[in-house]
Motif scaffolding. Structure first.
Motif, PDB file in Angstrom:
ATOM      1  N   SER A  46     -23.195   6.795 -12.691  1.00 16.79           N
ATOM      2  CA  SER A  46     -23.951   6.615 -11.452  1.00 16.79           C
ATOM      3  C   SER A  46     -25.118   5.655 -11.680  1.00 16.79           C
ATOM      4  CB  SER A  46     -24.456   7.978 -10.961  1.00 16.79           C
ATOM      5  OG  SER A  46     -25.059   7.856  -9.698  1.00 16.79           O
ATOM      6  N   PRO A  47     -24.819   4.361 -11.941  1.00 14.62           N
ATOM      7  CA  PRO A  47     -25.875   3.423 -12.318  1.00 14.62           C
ATOM      8  C   PRO A  47     -26.947   3.228 -11.248  1.00 14.62           C
ATOM      9  CG  PRO A  47     -23.795   2.269 -11.921  1.00 14.62           C
ATOM     10  CD  PRO A  47     -23.494   3.726 -11.923  1.00 14.62           C
ATOM     11  N   VAL A  48     -26.534   3.156  -9.984  1.00 17.55           N
ATOM     12  CA  VAL A  48     -27.508   2.896  -8.917  1.00 17.55           C
ATOM     13  C   VAL A  48     -28.502   4.051  -8.806  1.00 17.55           C
ATOM     14  CG1 VAL A  48     -27.787   2.507  -6.430  1.00 17.55           C
ATOM     15  CG2 VAL A  48     -25.928   1.376  -7.671  1.00 17.55           C
ATOM     16  N   THR A  49     -28.007   5.277  -8.974  1.00 18.76           N
ATOM     17  CA  THR A  49     -28.899   6.442  -8.932  1.00 18.76           C
ATOM     18  C   THR A  49     -29.988   6.301  -9.989  1.00 18.76           C
ATOM     19  OG1 THR A  49     -27.016   7.815  -8.273  1.00 18.76           O
ATOM     20  CG2 THR A  49     -28.988   8.974  -9.053  1.00 18.76           C
ATOM     21  N   ILE A  99     -27.052  -3.530 -18.816  1.00 21.18           N
ATOM     22  CA  ILE A  99     -26.997  -4.924 -18.352  1.00 21.18           C
ATOM     23  C   ILE A  99     -25.591  -5.260 -17.843  1.00 21.18           C
ATOM     24  CG2 ILE A  99     -27.293  -7.339 -19.053  1.00 21.18           C
ATOM     25  CD1 ILE A  99     -29.243  -6.205 -21.247  1.00 21.18           C
ATOM     26  N   HIS A 100     -24.593  -4.686 -18.496  1.00 19.66           N
ATOM     27  CA  HIS A 100     -23.193  -4.971 -18.119  1.00 19.66           C
ATOM     28  C   HIS A 100     -22.876  -4.529 -16.684  1.00 19.66           C
ATOM     29  CE1 HIS A 100     -19.056  -5.992 -19.053  1.00 19.66           C
ATOM     30  NE2 HIS A 100     -18.670  -4.846 -18.533  1.00 19.66           N
ATOM     31  N   THR A 101     -23.571  -3.500 -16.187  1.00 15.78           N
ATOM     32  CA  THR A 101     -23.314  -3.047 -14.806  1.00 15.78           C
ATOM     33  C   THR A 101     -23.654  -4.146 -13.799  1.00 15.78           C
ATOM     34  OG1 THR A 101     -25.524  -2.060 -14.642  1.00 15.78           O
ATOM     35  CG2 THR A 101     -23.743  -0.613 -15.324  1.00 15.78           C
ATOM     36  N   GLY A 102     -24.551  -5.058 -14.195  1.00 19.07           N
ATOM     37  CA  GLY A 102     -24.884  -6.167 -13.303  1.00 19.07           C
ATOM     38  C   GLY A 102     -24.064  -7.405 -13.560  1.00 19.07           C
ATOM     39  N   VAL A 103     -23.170  -7.341 -14.560  1.00 15.54           N
ATOM     40  CA  VAL A 103     -22.341  -8.495 -14.927  1.00 15.54           C
ATOM     41  C   VAL A 103     -20.939  -8.376 -14.354  1.00 15.54           C
ATOM     42  CG1 VAL A 103     -21.246  -9.698 -16.872  1.00 15.54           C
ATOM     43  CG2 VAL A 103     -23.630  -8.966 -17.051  1.00 15.54           C
ATOM     44  N   THR A 104     -20.347  -7.196 -14.478  1.00 15.75           N
ATOM     45  CA  THR A 104     -18.944  -7.012 -14.121  1.00 15.75           C
ATOM     46  C   THR A 104     -18.786  -6.651 -12.651  1.00 15.75           C
ATOM     47  OG1 THR A 104     -18.505  -6.211 -16.343  1.00 15.75           O
ATOM     48  CG2 THR A 104     -16.831  -5.766 -14.684  1.00 15.75           C
ATOM     49  N   ASN A 105     -18.076  -7.513 -11.928  1.00 15.77           N
ATOM     50  CA  ASN A 105     -17.758  -7.213 -10.530  1.00 15.77           C
ATOM     51  C   ASN A 105     -16.476  -6.396 -10.513  1.00 15.77           C
ATOM     52  OD1 ASN A 105     -17.248  -7.088  -7.833  1.00 15.77           O
ATOM     53  ND2 ASN A 105     -17.470  -9.291  -7.449  1.00 15.77           N
ATOM     54  N   ASP A 106     -16.636  -5.070 -10.470  1.00 18.17           N
ATOM     55  CA  ASP A 106     -15.474  -4.181 -10.517  1.00 18.17           C
ATOM     56  C   ASP A 106     -14.992  -3.811  -9.120  1.00 18.17           C
ATOM     57  OD1 ASP A 106     -17.676  -2.732  -9.807  1.00 18.17           O
ATOM     58  OD2 ASP A 106     -17.702  -1.468 -11.600  1.00 18.17           O
ATOM     59  N   HIS A 107     -15.398  -4.656  -8.140  1.00 14.76           N
ATOM     60  CA  HIS A 107     -14.960  -4.480  -6.743  1.00 14.76           C
ATOM     61  C   HIS A 107     -15.430  -3.157  -6.144  1.00 14.76           C
ATOM     62  CE1 HIS A 107     -12.603  -8.057  -7.407  1.00 14.76           C
ATOM     63  NE2 HIS A 107     -11.976  -7.476  -8.424  1.00 14.76           N
ATOM     64  N   ALA A 154     -25.747  -4.345  -5.180  1.00 11.63           N
ATOM     65  CA  ALA A 154     -26.965  -3.537  -5.377  1.00 11.63           C
ATOM     66  C   ALA A 154     -27.280  -3.424  -6.869  1.00 11.63           C
ATOM     67  CB  ALA A 154     -26.781  -2.148  -4.763  1.00 11.63           C
ATOM     68  N   ARG A 155     -26.241  -3.180  -7.669  1.00  7.86           N
ATOM     69  CA  ARG A 155     -26.430  -3.074  -9.121  1.00  7.86           C
ATOM     70  C   ARG A 155     -26.959  -4.376  -9.690  1.00  7.86           C
ATOM     71  NH1 ARG A 155     -20.839  -1.108  -9.710  1.00  7.86           N
ATOM     72  NH2 ARG A 155     -20.535  -2.917 -11.054  1.00  7.86           N
ATOM     73  N   LYS A 156     -26.355  -5.484  -9.261  1.00  9.18           N
ATOM     74  CA  LYS A 156     -26.747  -6.787  -9.782  1.00  9.18           C
ATOM     75  C   LYS A 156     -28.212  -7.085  -9.467  1.00  9.18           C
ATOM     76  CE  LYS A 156     -25.287 -11.626  -9.871  1.00  9.18           C
ATOM     77  NZ  LYS A 156     -24.339 -12.626  -9.340  1.00  9.18           N
ATOM     78  N   GLY A 157     -28.617  -6.747  -8.251  1.00  7.88           N
ATOM     79  CA  GLY A 157     -30.008  -6.972  -7.857  1.00  7.88           C
ATOM     80  C   GLY A 157     -30.977  -6.113  -8.648  1.00  7.88           C
TER      81      GLY A 157
END
Length: 910
Positions: free
Chosen positions: A763-766, A803-811, A817-820
């Motif tokens: 739950s990265p965004v949380t 950092i990888h959560t903002g790199v990989t576009n897993d659709h 939101a994660r990237k930002g």
């Protein structure tokens, strides 16, 4: 130090207390005080004064050791203009103290060597020392001691001198190496009967071989090599001199491992070692085990060095197979310690031959391996007067375990089935003594698993015969027979008709104290492999589990039996599992309840770990296949057990060992039923947080990571889990912010970032939207300096995954939101993180951690390459360009090249 510079009499008094105070508390106080002195600036001057006074061995040793330590770790404390005076002072001390004690000379020699390596202005130190002292016979011992430790210190991790300075030093030492060897030749020729001097010469030569700077053409024809082999060939050579000569030859052989590059020296060493066979036989005849072991070390090192040539061109040129004959001669020695020296070579030979996979080459080596196996079987024999079962934990037991591993690694060259059949025929056709029978069964057990069990009548026959062994045979034979049966589980699985006689055979062993644990292990193996066939015997396994403590089982054997039972339980129909699991857990739960209600003043042990470990292994291995929508059959049992677990945790909340076992048990309970443990989530988290505020056991953080892994993707659980994380973080940060907090609590660091990583994964965004994330990231950056393997790995994984959560576009819908959010994190912490990582690589971390750091840098670069390039440039500019000794650590060109390599490569860290 508090109170300023201590007086010399006070220091001397503390040294005397350290060595002579009869009160241990007094020794400890002196040790602590002297340790503080060694870390202070005063240590330089006081050490120098103590060495000048030359009062006694203890004070001089303390001073010499302190001087060495200060030069190794605190050289930066001295201004450059004092370096020459320090050098001259140390050389004066070693000359004045040369007759006091060898250990003081060694410490001072190390101090001088470490100074020379760091003091860039001391050019040609080897030449300087030789010119100054080589003409004085009385100075020769300490000169050779300095020349011995100097090459040894070049790669010392205590000295962070940098690759540039190290290369410069190695080049310098290579230049003067012939001068050193010439000096050693002169010393050896003049030593006459001075054995101590000859030992020093060989030690020094070995040190220079180890550094790899000796010219092989020069050494191939050198007198010193001839002296070495003469010493090894002489029957009257003393033990100490023989060992020094052997060490030197081994160093030489290791140094020429790339044989093609060192051919002249390699040929001389090859012929020299082959000439030692007669000397070996003489040592055997005189029963001189020390010399025998030395020869075997040399023969083994020869084989290791020429391994590649032996495999590539067996029997030709430098692939001469006589070197294998030397090792097999050693394998024939009656003492097993001799053959054990060669094990690593045989492992490597097997590995090399397996890789090339050439049947023709395999055939060349097959007879050598057959002879080796024959010798190993003989070495594994117990003494004829041995009573009882074989010991696993003594030196001989450990040797047999290593034999078993070696046999498994080389058996493919002989053929598992061929070897097994030959061993069986020796038992079937002859009537060997019990110790031979036991050793043969032991080797058969080692290779049983590597044989294809499909339609194999020999294996079935062996199994049939073993289970019919009468109880009158020697106990050790029965013990090893049970081991063999356990290793033949695959055969039993293919021949289920054998299951009943095998289980009857093992049950007899289980009831006898000396055989109980090995029988339990065999039953465990059979349960693991024959799970479906064993389902019909589950009731019998349950009965054993209920009476577990009536058998004389080791802790591991008891847990193994329960593991086997749980594996079979998972194969039962779903409707039966709940009741059977309840029965299996009942004994352990009742025992825990009894402990909770027992009067603590009764004097009986209230330690619940035995029962917790047993429950943990049951939950861990009860893994039935449950379709979606079906209620997990273990759910009800775990819910009923929870109150006892909770009470046990509360009762022992101040005992880290017991709390760890509780958390481990709960971890496997949660994993067992997955989402089926939802009703436990609230009370479990509440209790964890409550206890952690008072007793911050790191295992709660680990258990928290399990809960996040199971429930982190459930929308309704995320806020509760975040609250748990925040509640656990506050006491954790307080603990880690204490002086040396990170270093003193690596387990807490490890488990904290396991928990944080699970949040990133589930739950990265949380996590990124929470207020706690900034504090976790700051803690992670601080923790990157920690050189604890597991803790550092967890920290790096957290940063990389974050950092990888903002790199990989897993659709996923939340990618933008994660990237930002990661962009905000990097804007705030990116430069600090990159600078810290570069500095920790240079000054804090051991080499094995660097791939993890590289992956973090890679993720930062992939996320925002232009900004990363600027951050990296700033970090590199901040690195120190010179050491305290004036050596250039890194040039501008090296920094520029490194920056280009990192930022221009798409594959550098892949």
């Amino acid at each position: 130090m508090e109170g300023g510079k201590p007086t010399l009499p006070l220091v001397y008094q503390a040294v005397q207390a350290l060595y002579h105070d009869p009160d241990p508390a007094g020794k400890e106080r002196a040790s602590v005080w002297l340790g503080e002195l060694q870390r202070s600036m005063y240590a330089w001057e006081i050490s120098d004064q103590l060495l000048q006074l030359k009062q006694d061995v203890e004070s001089c040793y303390f001073a010499a050791q302190t001087m060495k330590m200060k030069i190794q770790t605190s050289f930066y404390e001295l201004p450059p203009e004092t370096h020459t005076a320090l050098r001259d002072s140390l050389l004066s001390h070693i000359q004045n103290l040369k007759d006091l004690s060898p250990i003081i000379i060694t410490q001072l020699a190390l101090a001088i060597a470490d100074l020379a390596l760091q003091m860039a202005s001391w050019k040609g130190c080897v030449q300087t020392l030789i010119e100054k002292y080589s003409n004085d016979v009385s100075s020769m011992p300490f000169l050779i001691e300095i020349l011995t430790v100097l090459p040894e210190e070049v790669h010392s991790r205590s000295l962070r001198i940098g690759a540039n300075r190290r290369s410069e030093i190695i080049e310098d030492l290579a230049y003067y190496s012939t001068t050193v060897v010439t000096l050693l030749v002169t010393c050896a020729e003049k030593s006459g009967h001075d054995e101590k001097m000859l030992i020093k010469v060989f030690r020094c030569l070995g040190s220079w071989f180890n550094l790899g700077v000796l010219d092989n053409n020069f050494m191939a024809n050198n007198q010193l090599l001839m002296i070495l082999f003469q010493v090894l060939q002489r029957d009257e050579t003393s033990t100490n001199l023989h060992e020094a000569a052997s060490d030197c030859v081994c160093s030489a052989l290791y140094a020429i491992e790339n044989v093609a590059v060192h051919m002249p020296l390699a040929m001389q060493l090859f012929q020299g070692v082959l000439s030692l066979e007669t000397a070996y036989h003489m040592a055997v005849a005189r029963e001189d085990l020390d010399k025998v072991l030395n020869y075997c070390r040399i023969f083994t090192e020869l084989c290791e060095t020429f391994l590649e040539m032996t495999v590539r061109t067996p029997g030709q040129g430098m692939g001469d197979l006589r070197i294998l004959e030397l090792l097999l001669i050693c394998a024939g020695h009656p003492q097993y310690e001799v053959v054990e020296i060669s094990f690593n070579f045989w492992y490597r030979l097997g590995e090399n031959l397996y890789k090339i996979n050439d049947p023709a080459v395999h055939r060349v080596f097959k007879p050598y391996i057959q002879r080796l196996l024959h010798s190993l079987a003989r070495h594994c024999q117990l003494d004829p007067d041995h009573e009882g079962v074989p010991e696993d934990t003594d030196d001989f037991g450990e040797f047999r375990m290593r034999v078993s591993d070696l046999v498994k690694d080389v058996i493919f060259l002989v053929g598992s089935m061929e070897c097994f059949s030959q061993l069986y025929s020796t038992l079937k056709e002859g009537n060997p003594p019990w110790e031979v029978t036991e050793a043969v069964l032991f080797i058969m057990a080692s290779i049983a698993k590597s044989i294809d069990p499909e339609n194999n009548p020999t294996l079935t026959e062996v199994l049939e015969q073993v289970v019919l062994l009468p109880e009158t045979v020697h106990l050790a034979v029965r013990y090893t027979s049970i081991e063999l049966v356990g290793e033949m589980s695959e055969v039993i699985d293919r021949n289920p008709c054998m299951l009943d006689p095998v289980l009857n055979f093992l049950m007899k062993g289980l009831r006898e104290k000396p055989l109980a644990s090995v029988a339990a292990k065999a039953i465990h193996n059979i349960c693991s492999v024959c799970r479906d066939h064993m389902a019909q015997h589950f009731q019998g396994l349950l009965n054993i589990a209920r009476l577990l403590d009536s058998f004389a089982l080791s802790t591991d054997a008891a847990v193994g039996l329960l593991k086997g039972t749980a594996l079979v339980l998972a194969r039962l129909p779903l409707e039966k599992i709940t009741e059977c699991l309840n029965d299996l857990c009942a004994v352990q739960v009742m025992a825990l309840r009894k402990l909770l209600t027992a009067d603590s003043s009764s004097g009986k042990s209230s330690d619940p770990t035995v029962w917790l470990d047993r429950l943990a292994v049951i939950f861990r291995h009860t893994n039935p296949i449950v379709e979606n929508g079906q209620t997990h059959p273990c759910q009800k049992v775990i819910q009923e057990i929870w109150p006892v677990m909770s009470e046990t945790l509360n009762a022992h909340q101040n005992d880290n060992r017991i709390v760890e076992r509780c958390c481990r048990c709960l971890r496997f309970a949660v994993r067992c039923v997955g989402k089926g443990s939802a009703c436990l989530l609230q009370p479990l988290v509440t209790q964890m947080v409550s206890v952690y505020q008072v007793y911050p056991h790191s295992c709660f953080l680990y258990l928290g990571s399990i809960l996040v892994d199971e429930y982190g993707m459930e929308e309704g659980c995320r806020q509760g889990l975040l609250d748990m994380l925040q509640a656990l973080c506050m006491p954790t940060f307080q603990l880690l912010e204490q002086p040396n907090g990170l270093r003193n609590h690596p387990d807490t660091v490890d488990d904290l970032f396991r928990l944080a990583t699970r949040f990133v994964q589930r739950s990265p965004v949380t996590l990124l939207n929470s207020s706690i994330v900034v504090h976790i990231i700051q803690c992670a950056i601080a923790s990157t300096t920690l050189d604890h393997r597991d803790a550092n790995c967890s920290v790096m994984k957290f940063i990389r995954d974050l950092i990888h959560t903002g790199v990989t576009n897993d659709h996923e819908d939340d990618f933008e939101a994660r990237k930002g959010l990661i962009g905000q994190v990097m804007e705030q912490h990116g430069q600090q993180l990159v600078t810290q990582l570069i500095n920790t690589c240079c000054f804090c971390l051991p080499p094995y951690t660097l791939p993890d750091v590289a992956e973090v840098l890679w993720e930062i670069m992939v996320f925002d390459r232009p900004t990363f390039c600027r951050w990296l440039e700033t970090a590199l500019k901040g690195l120190p360009k010179e050491t305290a000794g004036g050596a250039v650590t890194v040039t501008h060109k090296q920094l520029t090249d490194f920056h280009k390599q990192v930022t221009r490569s798409d594959f550098l860290f892949c």
